[in-house]
Design a protein around this motif. Structure first.
Motif, PDB file in Angstrom:
ATOM      1  N   LYS A   1      -7.661  16.532 -40.771  1.00  0.00           N
ATOM      2  CA  LYS A   1      -7.726  17.538 -41.675  1.00  0.00           C
ATOM      3  C   LYS A   1      -9.146  17.384 -42.507  1.00  0.00           C
ATOM      4  O   LYS A   1      -9.648  16.494 -42.974  1.00  0.00           O
TER       5      LYS A   1
ATOM      6  N   THR B   1      -0.308  32.454 -43.043  1.00  0.00           N
ATOM      7  CA  THR B   1       0.812  31.995 -43.336  1.00  0.00           C
ATOM      8  C   THR B   1       1.647  31.367 -41.968  1.00  0.00           C
ATOM      9  O   THR B   1       2.521  30.484 -41.916  1.00  0.00           O
TER      10      THR B   1
ATOM     11  N   SER C   1       0.531  21.080 -40.919  1.00  0.00           N
ATOM     12  CA  SER C   1      -0.236  19.745 -41.320  1.00  0.00           C
ATOM     13  C   SER C   1      -0.492  19.125 -40.195  1.00  0.00           C
ATOM     14  O   SER C   1      -0.111  19.320 -39.164  1.00  0.00           O
TER      15      SER C   1
ATOM     16  N   ALA D   1      -5.239  26.335 -40.365  1.00  0.00           N
ATOM     17  CA  ALA D   1      -6.230  26.442 -41.751  1.00  0.00           C
ATOM     18  C   ALA D   1      -5.568  27.083 -42.844  1.00  0.00           C
ATOM     19  O   ALA D   1      -4.450  27.905 -42.555  1.00  0.00           O
ATOM     20  N   SER D   2      -5.932  27.095 -44.018  1.00  0.00           N
ATOM     21  CA  SER D   2      -5.385  27.775 -45.145  1.00  0.00           C
ATOM     22  C   SER D   2      -5.756  29.318 -45.254  1.00  0.00           C
ATOM     23  O   SER D   2      -5.174  29.959 -45.592  1.00  0.00           O
ATOM     24  N   HIS D   3      -7.152  29.417 -44.862  1.00  0.00           N
ATOM     25  CA  HIS D   3      -7.761  30.779 -44.736  1.00  0.00           C
ATOM     26  C   HIS D   3      -8.839  30.871 -43.880  1.00  0.00           C
ATOM     27  O   HIS D   3      -9.012  30.059 -42.986  1.00  0.00           O
TER      28      HIS D   3
ATOM     29  N   LYS E   1     -12.511  20.249 -44.811  1.00  0.00           N
ATOM     30  CA  LYS E   1     -12.560  21.182 -45.633  1.00  0.00           C
ATOM     31  C   LYS E   1     -13.556  22.307 -44.937  1.00  0.00           C
ATOM     32  O   LYS E   1     -14.322  21.758 -44.293  1.00  0.00           O
TER      33      LYS E   1
ATOM     34  N   LYS F   1      -5.314  34.929 -46.018  1.00  0.00           N
ATOM     35  CA  LYS F   1      -4.704  33.817 -46.281  1.00  0.00           C
ATOM     36  C   LYS F   1      -3.552  33.472 -45.282  1.00  0.00           C
ATOM     37  O   LYS F   1      -2.721  34.398 -45.013  1.00  0.00           O
TER      38      LYS F   1
ATOM     39  N   ALA G   1       2.493  27.552 -42.835  1.00  0.00           N
ATOM     40  CA  ALA G   1       1.904  27.223 -44.198  1.00  0.00           C
ATOM     41  C   ALA G   1       2.867  27.009 -45.222  1.00  0.00           C
ATOM     42  O   ALA G   1       3.831  27.594 -45.183  1.00  0.00           O
TER      43      ALA G   1
ATOM     44  N   TYR H   1     -11.491  25.871 -48.342  1.00  0.00           N
ATOM     45  CA  TYR H   1     -10.501  26.130 -47.777  1.00  0.00           C
ATOM     46  C   TYR H   1     -10.075  24.903 -46.791  1.00  0.00           C
ATOM     47  O   TYR H   1     -11.046  24.239 -46.268  1.00  0.00           O
ATOM     48  N   THR H   2      -8.718  24.652 -46.506  1.00  0.00           N
ATOM     49  CA  THR H   2      -8.488  23.478 -45.748  1.00  0.00           C
ATOM     50  C   THR H   2      -8.324  24.049 -44.104  1.00  0.00           C
ATOM     51  O   THR H   2      -7.972  24.999 -43.793  1.00  0.00           O
TER      52      THR H   2
END
Length: 332
Positions: free
Chosen positions: A20, A38, A308, A120-122, A22, A36, A332, A7-8
């Motif tokens: 940024k 949002t 971002s 983050a993404s997750h 991982k 996830k 997101a 995940y980011t």
């Protein structure tokens, strides 16, 4: 349960720039939930940690994507949010009294779980430390409630009665929520602000009175306030504000600062004034906060930014300049 998730994440750095990167999770424990993300709110605390090697953000909201084998409180597709507290021992006096936030073994943002956060993404969290988002609260509005809303509500719910007269210093990220919560609790809300610019907005949010502090040598407010909630990012002029407190009144410093809290000595003694520390809510009070906000239509005033590097850095710069009205939310 095997997860094998890349995940980011967006981390702080000693340079002060957002990086940024991982993250990776091999497994989902039986008591955990995969979310996830949002929306995530930007808090003043994130500004303090932007030079640390950790994932930033702790006002997270998202959609449940997977649940551990033991989970019965959340389903895939549910909206969920989390805040400052990630875990506690569950057996000390504080935990057994519903004060998990004061647990000596608490796991909190900035101290533990540095490999994940709201930017983050997750994220993977214990289901016992995430919260259902009421249907009437949009996810973008729910994000700042996870910390800012939780913080001011905890103070009001724990220490204030509906018949009290509450002073709120500052109309910003914390202040504009404190005005709404205190007003809907039935309190007489008196706002103190540096300039007259936010008078009408403060009144619309629920303030009954508004006083300008810049350039004032004395504040004549009639009946004094029982509580003084300090929401500004800087220490106020105590010689101006302490005289508006009722004898036996309480001061609540709300914002995070690494500086010493310095106050005049004799007014505190002569007035029997108390200084009360307060943190974001423990879990039971946090649930009450969300329920109360949904019932009374309390929502933060927000500005949205993309999730971002550029979006987060833009929001951080504007936060530092005091140009956010009034909470920034990464989308997101």
């Amino acid at each position: 349960m095997r997860l094998n998730l890349d995940y980011t994440v967006y981390k702080g750095h000693q340079s002060g720039r957002v990086v940024k990167s991982k993250g990776h999770k091999d497994d989902l424990a039986p008591d955990e939930v995969l979310i996830k993300i949002t929306h995530t709110g930007l808090c003043g605390t994130d500004e303090h940690y932007k030079i640390a090697d950790m994932v930033l953000g702790h006002e997270g909201v998202g959609i449940v994507q997977q649940v551990g084998a033991e989970i019965t409180t959340f389903n895939v597709g549910d909206r969920a949010g989390w805040g400052y507290l990630h875990n506690c021992c569950m057996h000390c006096d504080q935990c057994l009294s519903g004060n998990e936030m004061l647990c000596p073994e608490r796991a909190m943002y900035g101290e533990t779980d540095l490999d994940q956060g709201g930017f983050a993404s997750h994220a993977v969290w214990k289901a016992a430390f995430i919260f259902h988002i009421p249907d009437s609260i949009p996810s973008a509005a729910a994000a700042p409630l996870m910390c800012a809303g939780s913080t001011v509500f905890n103070t009001l719910y724990t220490y204030v009665r509906s018949t009290d007269r509450v002073g709120v210093v500052g109309v910003g990220g914390l202040g504009h929520l404190a005005i709404q919560f205190a007003s809907k609790m039935g309190c007489d809300v008196v706002v103190f602000s540096g300039t007259d610019n936010k008078r009408e907005e403060a009144k619309k949010l629920g303030a009954t009175e508004f006083y300008v502090t810049k350039g004032a040598s004395k504040l004549d407010i009639g009946r004094h306030v029982d509580h003084l909630i300090i929401t500004t990012s800087f220490l106020p002029d105590w010689n101006l504000l302490l005289p508006v407190l009722e004898p036996g009144g309480t001061v609540y410093p709300m914002t995070v600062s690494e500086k010493d809290l310095v106050l005049p000595y004799m007014p505190i003694l002569n007035g029997g004034i108390r200084i009360q520390g307060s943190l974001p809510s423990s879990r039971g009070t946090h649930v009450k906060m969300l329920t109360f906000a949904a019932l009374h239509g309390i929502q933060p005033i927000i500005e949205e930014f993309p999730m971002s590097v550029e979006g987060i850095e833009d929001a951080l710069v504007r936060l530092e300049q005091g140009n956010i009205r009034y909470r920034a939310v990464m989308v997101a």
